[in-house]
Design an enzyme around this catalytic site. Structure first.
Site, PDB file in Angstrom:
ATOM      1  N   SER A 144     -76.805  64.112  18.361  1.00  0.00           N
ATOM      2  CA  SER A 144     -76.185  64.271  19.670  1.00  0.00           C
ATOM      3  C   SER A 144     -76.487  65.663  20.236  1.00  0.00           C
ATOM      4  O   SER A 144     -77.652  66.036  20.359  1.00  0.00           O
ATOM      5  CB  SER A 144     -74.686  63.993  19.563  1.00  0.00           C
ATOM      6  N   GLU A 238     -76.271  52.995  24.354  1.00  0.00           N
ATOM      7  CA  GLU A 238     -75.703  54.322  24.603  1.00  0.00           C
ATOM      8  C   GLU A 238     -76.207  54.882  25.922  1.00  0.00           C
ATOM      9  O   GLU A 238     -77.371  54.691  26.296  1.00  0.00           O
ATOM     10  CB  GLU A 238     -75.981  55.284  23.458  1.00  0.00           C
ATOM     11  N   HIS A 268     -74.233  55.214  19.933  1.00  0.00           N
ATOM     12  CA  HIS A 268     -74.560  56.623  19.746  1.00  0.00           C
ATOM     13  C   HIS A 268     -74.342  57.049  18.288  1.00  0.00           C
ATOM     14  O   HIS A 268     -73.307  56.775  17.693  1.00  0.00           O
ATOM     15  CB  HIS A 268     -73.658  57.439  20.675  1.00  0.00           C
TER      16      HIS A 268
END
Length: 304
Positions: A144, A238, A268
């Site tokens: 991320s 996502e 995600h």
């Protein structure tokens, strides 16, 4: 892979309550830590240490070779998360590679806005090199925001004249703080975790009124020439999907060796769900194989 597991994970993630008003930062941090922390896997020893002037968590799998190192940068929108919350994911990747890993607690926004995280990432990388780590025996990974930070760290290292590591793995990288990817809209219903507003809120805290197109904040707008081989993994469900796709395209256009994997029907950083999602285990095994395959022969002692 298991459709039942994918559907169960999607339902679980959607069941998390979404408050009508966004919680304060400290409440977000506590909630994330309570919901997402996974301890290091069995057989992976942990030790608190420091790296680059910041607290860090060292993770050493049983039987780890002393000649390779993994620098892991955790996710959390540059606002939440820590080396501790991500000990499970970082430790599982370390276990599968057989490498000692270290994950720094880089400074978080809004107390420490951009470029504090990049400065800390660079300081960590620089210290590993200064301590004698052979860049050919050094690999990076991040998820991320940590994925975007891994790329930004290497861009900063390139600008500082430092050598690049052997390879990098990115799980669902957040690489565009302008949130201009088409998936921010097209995948909003499919994403069980984030809405577009969530992404904008994290960007507001990290960059504020600053230029969100600057390469160290949004690597999709960077010249990536000279970076090491990249493996980018993302789920199709996502809002940040296009961050991964566009980052891979940018890397390819800049002559960087890049592999992009998109897992259908997954959210995600689905790799976080290793041990309970077959696709997560398979993806982590491919990531580990990718990293170890790029550790060159000169990374290891000559045979006697």
């Amino acid at each position: 892979m298991s459709r039942q597991q994918r559907e169960a994970l999607d339902a679980l993630l959607r069941s998390a309550p979404r408050p009508e008003t966004r919680p304060g930062v400290e409440e977000q941090r506590r909630g994330f830590a309570e919901a997402m922390t996974r301890p290091a896997p069995d057989g992976v020893a942990t030790r608190r240490t420091e790296l680059g002037g910041r607290p860090a968590l060292e993770l050493e799998p049983a039987g780890a070779s002393g000649h390779g190192r993994l620098l892991y940068l955790h996710g959390g929108g540059y606002v939440i998360g820590s080396a501790g919350t991500h000990a499970g994911l970082a430790g599982e990747l370390a276990r599968r590679t057989g490498l000692r890993a270290i994950s720094p607690d880089y400074r978080l926004a809004p107390e420490h806005p951009f470029p504090a995280a990049v400065d800390d990432g660079l300081a960590a990388y620089r210290e590993l090199l200064a301590a004698g780590a052979d860049p050919a025996a050094l690999v990076l990974a991040g998820d991320s925001a940590g994925g975007g930070l891994a790329v930004a760290t290497l861009l900063a290292a390139r600008a500082a004249g430092l050598p690049q590591p052997a390879a990098v793995v990115l799980f669902s990288p957040w690489a565009d703080l302008t949130a201009s990817g088409a998936s921010m809209r097209s995948k909003e219903e499919a994403d069980p975790i984030f809405a577009a507003d969530d992404i904008h809120a994290y960007a507001d805290l990290y960059v504020g009124a600053g230029d969100r197109t600057q390469p160290l904040a949004s690597p999709v707008f960077a010249d990536l020439a000279g970076l090491p081989p990249l493996l980018i993994q993302a789920g199709s469900n996502e809002v940040l999907l296009d961050d991964a796709v566009r980052l891979a395209a940018r890397a390819g256009a800049d002559e960087v060796e890049v592999t992009l994997e998109i897992a259908p029907g997954l959210p995600h950083v689905f790799q976080h769900h290793y041990g309970r999602l077959e696709e997560a285990d398979a993806a982590l095994s491919r990531a580990a194989a990718f990293l170890t395959s790029h550790l060159t022969a000169r990374s290891w002692p000559a045979p006697r």
